[in-house]
Design a protein around this motif. Structure first.
Motif, PDB file in Angstrom:
ATOM      1  N   ARG A  74       0.830  -1.212   0.000  1.00 26.32           N
ATOM      2  CA  ARG A  74       0.000   0.000   0.000  1.00 26.32           C
ATOM      3  C   ARG A  74       0.862   1.258   0.000  1.00 26.32           C
ATOM      4  NH1 ARG A  74      -5.059   1.239   4.169  1.00 26.32           N
ATOM      5  NH2 ARG A  74      -5.788   3.139   3.106  1.00 26.32           N
ATOM      6  N   ALA A 108       2.196   1.534  -3.512  1.00 26.97           N
ATOM      7  CA  ALA A 108       1.146   1.904  -4.466  1.00 26.97           C
ATOM      8  C   ALA A 108       0.778   3.378  -4.330  1.00 26.97           C
ATOM      9  CB  ALA A 108      -0.086   1.021  -4.255  1.00 26.97           C
ATOM     10  N   HIS A 128       2.754   5.424  -6.481  1.00 26.71           N
ATOM     11  CA  HIS A 128       2.621   5.083  -7.901  1.00 26.71           C
ATOM     12  C   HIS A 128       3.871   4.386  -8.437  1.00 26.71           C
ATOM     13  CE1 HIS A 128      -0.955   7.576  -7.770  1.00 26.71           C
ATOM     14  NE2 HIS A 128      -0.235   8.584  -7.311  1.00 26.71           N
ATOM     15  N   GLU A 149       5.713   1.428 -10.049  1.00 20.73           N
ATOM     16  CA  GLU A 149       5.279   0.421 -11.016  1.00 20.73           C
ATOM     17  C   GLU A 149       5.293  -0.977 -10.389  1.00 20.73           C
ATOM     18  OE1 GLU A 149       6.432  -1.150 -15.529  1.00 20.73           O
ATOM     19  OE2 GLU A 149       7.553   0.502 -14.605  1.00 20.73           O
ATOM     20  N   GLU A 185      -0.079  -2.312  -6.614  1.00 23.42           N
ATOM     21  CA  GLU A 185      -1.466  -1.834  -6.617  1.00 23.42           C
ATOM     22  C   GLU A 185      -2.088  -2.174  -5.271  1.00 23.42           C
ATOM     23  OE1 GLU A 185      -3.609  -3.534  -9.816  1.00 23.42           O
ATOM     24  OE2 GLU A 185      -2.376  -2.594 -11.391  1.00 23.42           O
ATOM     25  N   TYR A 186      -3.019  -1.325  -4.881  1.00 22.65           N
ATOM     26  CA  TYR A 186      -3.730  -1.589  -3.616  1.00 22.65           C
ATOM     27  C   TYR A 186      -5.146  -1.085  -3.748  1.00 22.65           C
ATOM     28  CZ  TYR A 186      -5.055  -1.839   1.249  1.00 22.65           C
ATOM     29  OH  TYR A 186      -5.700  -2.160   2.416  1.00 22.65           O
ATOM     30  N   GLU A 187      -6.085  -1.884  -3.310  1.00 26.44           N
ATOM     31  CA  GLU A 187      -7.490  -1.502  -3.313  1.00 26.44           C
ATOM     32  C   GLU A 187      -8.043  -1.630  -1.899  1.00 26.44           C
ATOM     33  OE1 GLU A 187      -9.697  -3.782  -6.089  1.00 26.44           O
ATOM     34  OE2 GLU A 187      -8.489  -3.166  -7.826  1.00 26.44           O
TER      35      GLU A 187
END
Length: 259
Positions: free
Chosen positions: A245, A248, A251, A253, A256-258
């Motif tokens: 996190r 991510a 940014h 590369e 990703e974190y949701e």
């Protein structure tokens, strides 16, 4: 640097508050008062910028205090305390009575310092009972005109020395209470300062994330022209969701974190 001795202008009450005036020496059931003395050692410019008990400033003088034992000869209770100039809005001449000189650290010599050394002092600050924090330290250094040299590395193709702008922060994770899979597990994390920046946090995974996010924002703000990102990782794979996190959010590369 030439040192100059001067009679201390610090009041007897100030000195007394540091060591306690009139320390008793007991011998053969008779008590006598030792004589407290002091000297102010004034330093010449250019000054070192030092870290002194949670304060940062130019080291402009040192107050030396001691007790003379006239009855038995010799001295005891000797101590030295820095006098600093914090710069900007603060008048010069702050006596750091909570930090003896041997507990202080040189933060920036007159010729400047480097990123790894600053990380070392920030790590030392974390070891204090009441840390001043990286934000305060870096802001004071900027106000006092400290120059921090950034690391360089050779370009593999051209051989040219280029500034490093992508950094790593390898976290050593220790689970102090509970188990790693528990939501309320309690952690302590520390980074390797030799990578350029020092991070330290303690708490649940959520609290550690919040603290590391804040520290990251401090470094990115202080070195916004010199850093592209600080990539987080751990030594043993713990808290990977947390590091993913943090990466991510920058940014980087591949991360990703949701929510």
């Amino acid at each position: 640097m030439t040192d100059k001795w001067a009679v201390s202008s610090v009041s007897s009450s100030s000195v007394s508050s540091i060591l306690g005036c009139g320390k008793l020496a007991e011998s053969n059931k008779m008590c006598t008062f030792a004589v407290m003395k002091s000297k102010l050692l004034k330093l010449d410019a250019p000054y070192q910028v030092i870290y002194a008990g949670g304060k940062v400033g130019r080291h402009i003088a040192t107050l030396m205090v001691w007790n003379d034992d006239d009855e038995n000869g010799g001295i005891f209770g000797a101590a030295s305390y820095p006098v600093i100039d914090e710069g900007e809005e603060f008048p010069a001449g702050t006596l750091c009575e909570d930090a003896e000189l041997h507990d202080c650290r040189v933060l920036c010599p007159p010729e400047g310092t480097n990123l790894t050394w600053v990380a070392k002092i920030i790590e030392y600050d974390f070891q204090q009972l009441e840390p001043a924090g990286a934000e305060y330290i870096l802001e004071r250094m900027k106000l006092l005109g400290c120059k921090i040299a950034m690391p360089t590395e050779k370009d593999k193709e051209t051989g040219e020395e280029l500034y490093v702008m992508k950094f790593n922060a390898t976290l050593d994770v220790m689970c102090l209470h509970g188990f790693p899979e528990d939501e309320d597990a309690y952690y302590r994390v520390r980074s390797n300062r030799f990578e350029g920046f020092y991070f330290q946090a303690e708490g649940t995974a959520k609290e550690v994330y919040q603290e590391l996010s804040y520290q990251l924002s401090v470094y990115m703000g202080a070195f916004y022209d010199d850093i592209i990102y600080i990539r987080f990782r751990t030594t043993d794979g713990q808290l990977t969701e947390l590091t993913n996190r943090l990466n991510a959010n920058q940014h980087i590369e591949g991360f990703e974190y949701e929510d």
